[in-house]
Design an enzyme around this catalytic site. Structure first.
Site, PDB file in Angstrom:
ATOM      1  CD  GLU A 156      59.570  53.271  -5.580  1.00 53.68           C
ATOM      2  OE1 GLU A 156      58.793  52.402  -5.158  1.00 53.68           O
ATOM      3  OE2 GLU A 156      60.759  53.047  -5.895  1.00 53.68           O
ATOM      4  CG  ASP A 172      55.410  47.594  -4.575  1.00 50.75           C
ATOM      5  OD1 ASP A 172      56.618  47.857  -4.692  1.00 50.75           O
ATOM      6  OD2 ASP A 172      54.578  47.790  -5.480  1.00 50.75           O
TER       7      ASP A 172
END
Length: 833
Positions: free
Chosen positions: A505, A701
């Protein structure tokens, strides 16, 4: 009444809309428009004028490809991209730039696209056909043109009984019946007789109330009129009736058109050289209404600037495309003579001069302010009227550069109304556009190549914006709170410091940031670390990346997380576009390798493509149970648009379908009232109901979704109405919780969570900087004026420890930087250099 004006030397806030006014497409030239109704939408198939790259066509028509556009309201037009290009048709002479006026019809489950071009080893033009399953393509061209046709401007009419007829221009206007295969003539071509003398081209035939109309451009004197004849059958005989549109008053040599009925109204699509008054070989599509007399004859159409359609009050209203104006004191000219696609400005030069713009939809909710882009050497006062009622007076300061002015309004009527703007007093005032409330842009950067500088619109100076952006960048990469660490002389990693690891990420985020800032040094260091420690070079996971490693490269987990691959591919394509592939890393080959390795997974070893091939949606992870669901925050449809254009992996159609499916999925995934979404959910948008703390609630998220939707709006603007509603909803919910108090975790219905998900070693609800950042970034899509308050909060927010001592250098820091990039217009599509 409060008022605000903003004077800026450089402000990317000029007219960018795909106009609801004439002309309707304002970022490239378009001509010879054929409009058709398919599946309840208008599809527009024009030719595409360009400035000639070859000397022989410098002063002549030059066209290399075709785009298709669609609309449901004749106001908002979606560009589906290139559907056919000159060098992709087997029989077309290479680099002939002769892709002239086309047509498209539907029959028997297929869409047939007809086009003229110069054939190889032949004189003059031939007509070919390409076939598709959808009106926007992809179209597959036949290997040879239609035998028996030499000419240009094909038009095909499919009659009520299913019979098809083709018409074209070549030494007069000609016609023939088509075979059922739509690729061959079923009759010999015949010359259409009974028409007036003089040059004729561009036939368009349609049926209404049992009568067949043959319409065509006709040079009566020096330039083309639009004329028509009528008959009782598709092949005539036709009785000439007269002119339906006069010659251009500005001397544009050609006109070319189509006629279509849509939702009970008839329209004339035609072209004019609005954006190229100095060269009438580069034209733009217009629309005006068309009406019939009781006997079926056509009333003459008068070209307008206003065009057709109802304009949303909360979008830019190009007041220079007026429906009515005072007889004196009104002038129209280009905003920028060097870039005419910037559109026009209207000058009110005398006191009491005015312009009126009709059919503006104010909706059912009251507007709060009017916003406009103006300039005036000496200053003046403008009066704004809605439905002939004064709603605001705007004092325009003396400002030699463009100013954006915001002024509160009072008692504005709802529904569809006219807007009038009058110079009340003072000197001349120039107006680029006006709108009500926040007024987001209405076209994406794939089309316009331009980006909104929201901070500048709010009054921050460009120097302050640049300084702030550099400060935030340096804080992430080099400051006290940095998460970027160099290793030796050739590698680096980005660490989630609170969790003491390196994640795909963060690494892929870092690569995207580096390519956006043109920092090849940072990009290459990060990629080398990823390549060495994270990417699987063989085995069942070949091409994928271990989602988490220790800072020495030891893998904490072998499996991938799909969002990493998503960002890797896009950032590598951008690197290829920006820096090429010959400086030590072949960026494009690396992106293609990730995609190819992924798409070759069969699921036999419990490893699948990270884009679910059946659903066309990204997986949470392409291994095990994670392949059965998705994560709303992984959805970035515009990234697939990038892949479709530049991945060059043979999957362009699939990636475009993925973009559409992703947008459709987000509609189902997001709560219809709060605008909140869960961290994970099923492919159909429903909750997993897994029972665990992570999954069904809006948590860490989920913060990314507002910013991701802002990116899709900024780049593609392909789902703008829903995205605007979404942005308003989520900001309304957060605002209802307190602008400076909203928390970082909720159930999707807005109720408090029963259990708090901890971050690192800390477990507490807080007003997190990461969510402050993304809820500000979504202001790019919002129409409600409260979005300014969200952006102001981000601008003023500090990245410092919370009250309990917790400091998230990684997630808060990266999301904050992305938000500043978005709102300053610095998060951009990187086109090939």
């Amino acid at each position: 009444m409060r008022h605000l004006y903003i004077c800026v030397l450089v402000l990317f806030a000029s007219a960018l809309a795909v106009y609801s006014q004439n002309p309707i497409i304002n970022y490239s030239f378009s001509a010879d428009p054929t409009a058709r109704v398919f599946d309840g939408k208008i599809y527009l198939y024009p030719s595409h004028d360009i400035e000639s790259p070859v000397a022989r066509l410098k002063d002549w028509f030059c066209m290399e490809d075709y785009h298709v556009y669609s609309s449901e309201d004749l106001v908002n037009w979606m560009d589906h991209g290139v559907i056919l290009s000159q060098n992709n048709v087997p029989w077309v002479e290479r680099d002939s730039y002769s892709m002239w006026a086309p047509d498209c019809v539907y029959k028997g489950g297929k869409y047939y696209f007809y086009f003229p071009a110069k054939a190889k080893n032949a004189k003059g033009f031939s007509v070919g056909v390409a076939v598709a399953d959808n009106p926007s393509g992809p179209f597959m061209p036949d290997w040879k043109p239609i035998s028996g046709i030499q000419g240009i401007d094909p038009c095909v009419m499919v009659d009520k009984d299913g019979s098809a007829y083709i018409y074209w221009a070549g030494n007069g206007l000609r016609m023939a019946k088509l075979k059922d295969n739509m690729r061959e003539l079923a009759s010999e071509p015949v010359l259409i007789e009974g028409l007036p003398e003089g040059f004729k081209e561009g036939p368009f035939v349609f049926e209404r109330n049992g009568k067949y109309y043959l319409t065509f451009p006709w040079v009566k004197d020096k330039t083309e009129t639009l004329a028509y004849a009528m008959g009782d059958s598709p092949m005539g005989p036709f009785d000439f009736k007269g002119i339906m549109m006069d010659e251009s008053p500005t001397g544009c040599w050609t006109n070319h058109h189509s006629v279509v009925e849509y939702k009970g109204q008839w329209y004339l699509f035609y072209h004019h050289n609005d954006f190229s008054p100095e060269a009438d070989k580069r034209r733009s599509v217009r629309i005006d209404t068309l009406c019939f007399n009781a006997d079926g004859t056509i009333r003459k159409v008068k070209p307008t600037l206003r065009g057709v359609g109802v304009t949303n009050a909360r979008m830019k209203i190009q007041i220079d495309r007026y429906s009515e104006a005072s007889k004196k004191g009104v002038g129209i000219s280009f905003v920028d003579e060097k870039n005419k696609f910037e559109g026009w400005k209207c000058e009110l030069a005398k006191v009491k001069s005015w312009v009126r713009y009709n059919q503006v939809d104010f909706g059912t909710q009251p507007v709060q302010e009017v916003k406009m882009r103006v300039k005036s050497l000496h200053g003046g006062t403008l009066k704004v009227e809605v439905a002939d009622k004064e709603v605001a007076q705007i004092k325009v300061p003396a400002c030699k550069d463009w100013c954006i002015i915001r002024e509160s309004v009072r008692d504005v009527p709802k529904g569809i109304q006219d807007v009038r703007l009058m110079l009340q007093q003072g000197g001349a005032v120039e107006i680029d556009w006006l709108g009500f409330d926040a007024v987001p842009w209405s076209a994406g950067a794939f089309e316009t190549h331009q980006y909104r500088n929201f901070f500048a619109e709010m009054g921050y100076s460009q120097a302050a914006i640049d300084a702030k952006l550099n400060e935030v960048f340096n804080e992430v990469f080099y400051g006290e709170n940095k998460v970027y660490f160099e290793v030796g002389d050739s590698m680096a990693y980005i660490s989630d410091v609170k969790n003491h690891d390196v994640r795909t990420e963060g690494m892929s985020y870092g690569m995207m940031i580096a390519v956006q800032f043109d920092r090849k040094d940072i990009f290459d260091r990060l990629w080398r670390w990823c390549k060495k420690y994270m990417q699987h070079q063989d085995g069942r996971l070949k091409g994928y990346f271990a989602w988490s490693c220790q800072t020495d490269g030891t893998r904490n987990s072998e499996g991938p997380a799909s969002d990493g691959e998503l960002y890797y591919v896009t950032s590598l394509i951008f690197a290829s576009n920006r820096w090429g592939n010959s400086s030590g890393i072949n960026y494009l080959a690396e992106a293609q390798n990730i995609l190819d390795c992924s798409m070759q997974k069969t699921g036999m070893d419990a490893v699948t493509p990270f884009i679910n091939v059946e659903q066309k949606l990204i997986t949470f992870t392409p291994t095990g149970f994670g392949a059965r669901f998705t994560d709303p925050s992984y959805h970035l449809p515009a990234f697939y648009e990038v892949w479709a254009r530049w991945a060059n992996d043979g999957r362009s159609r699939f990636w475009r379908e993925c973009a559409q499916k992703s947008r459709e999925y987000l509609h189902k995934s997001i709560h219809p009232v709060t605008g909140l979404n869960p961290d994970y959910n099923n492919y159909d948008g429903s909750l997993l109901n897994s029972g665990g703390i992570i999954g069904d609630a809006f948590r860490f998220d989920s913060w990314r979704v507002p910013m991701n939707i802002a990116l899709d709006y900024s780049w593609a603007c392909a789902d703008k109405e829903w995205q605007q509603e979404y942005g308003n909803k989520i900001q309304n919910f957060l605002y209802s919780q307190g602008l400076y108090d909203f928390k970082d975790q909720y159930n999707v219905d807005g109720s408090p969570v029963k259990e708090v998900l901890q971050a690192g070693e800390y477990k507490q609800l807080r007003h997190s900087l990461g969510l402050v950042a993304t809820s500000a970034a979504v202001s790019l899509v919002c129409t409600d004026v409260k979005c300014y308050e969200f952006v102001k909060q981000l601008w003023e927010a500090k990245h410092e420890p919370y009250e309990d001592g917790y400091l998230d250098k990684y997630y808060d820091g990266l999301l904050r930087l992305f938000a500043f990039m978005h709102l300053s217009g610095r998060y951009q599509i990187i086109f090939p250099q």
